[in-house]
Design an enzyme around this catalytic site. Sequence first.
Site, PDB file in Angstrom:
ATOM      1  CG  ASP A 363      -9.066  25.809   1.948  1.00 41.85           C
ATOM      2  OD1 ASP A 363      -9.378  24.610   1.820  1.00 41.85           O
ATOM      3  OD2 ASP A 363      -9.479  26.512   2.887  1.00 41.85           O
ATOM      4  CB  CYS A 389     -12.488  19.369   2.586  1.00 40.49           C
ATOM      5  SG  CYS A 389     -13.183  19.956   1.034  1.00 40.49           S
TER       6      CYS A 389
END
EC number: 2.1.1.190
Length: 432
Positions: A363, A389
């Site tokens: 992540d 993201c």
Amino acid sequence: MAQFYSAKRRVTTRQIITVTVNDLDPFGQGVARHNGKALFIPGLLPQEKGDVVITEDKKQFARAQVKRRLNDSPERETPRCPHFGVCGGCQQQHASVALQQRSKSAALSRLMKCDVAEVIADTPWGYRRRARLSLNYLPKTQQLQMGFRKAGSSDIVDVRQCPILVPQLEALLPRVRACLESLQGNRHFGHVELVQAGNGTLMVLRHTAPLNATDREKLERFSHSEGLSLFLAPQSDILEPLTGEAPWYDSNGLRLTFSPRDFIQVNEGVNQKMVARALEWLDIQPDDRVLDLFCGMGNFTLPLATRAASVVGVEGVPALVEKGRENARRNGLQNVTFFHENLEEDVTKQQWAKNGFDKILLDPARAGAAGVMKHIIKLKPIRIVYVSCNPATLARDSDALLNAGYQIQRLAMLDMFPHTGHLESMVLFERL
């Protein structure tokens, strides 16, 4: 005698053109075609026609400003926020949530060359559990501005309400404003941060000059009357707890404590669903060894440890590593270890990686994980879940896995920030 005249200033009249929008980009801009290239128009939606003026004309694309909208799309919504269009926080409140999700999913699908299997979403309003509001004292009016930055500007939009904040924080805004306006040192405030934790609200006040005793007493009284934890930040790297207790939040049934400065996902509902889906995709078995890269303080690591034989969390920020270890102890998890490592270096050479891993989750931040992909490939996990993201760096990093013999099994769009241009996603890769 010669007479000289100053040249008249040339006046350029921008041509108004009429276009029809046929798409919405992930940032909420309408997309039309003009002179064979894409024309980006903020404020127009698909199926809407408008009179526009071109403001920027490049070789590959152009931008335009709406002068008049000639019809309304059936998916046009009335923005809930009175500051929409001025505040830089939201870009898409004029579009239905379904349209926002379709446009983001389509953009993600184009980048990844793969269909989006699902949209992981929660409530589109009242979802944001964290907000940083800029503060600025105006000497002429003797008023304190409190709000968010204008779009494309450092100016502050004085915010009285914000419908994307969780209701507890939105209701608190006028009372926070009244408290801060009453303080003698309000000329020296930088920002105030509000966070809705699992055990209540916390507030962080950044001030650039020492607070006098009267102001500190007023702040303490305010924190007690509102039932919130209060922290002072006299410097960017100093945090002084004044009242209240350490905050925590739930992640898949576990309690994670955090510092007000620590990163946490602002959308609690989507975070819970995202963690649950990651566990499902990885198909964790009782004898699995799992590696969590860019693990932070354990948002994924600790839930993974409730199912796997052992989990290793690796993070580049020492303070988050310590917080992860603390959270493992607090939750009674003894099969998880956290390590501080430079993730650009070859992690496969570390002692904790010698036995390999069956599954890997990563992540990373917006920059992605370009330097890590070759090391992940060397570890040869069966499954990899990549939470992103930034779709551009996700697409880049995915190529490394695809070239190494992995295949995309699932692709999901995470609607973590409804009404904004942020696009988050997660992908499941499986080794052939």
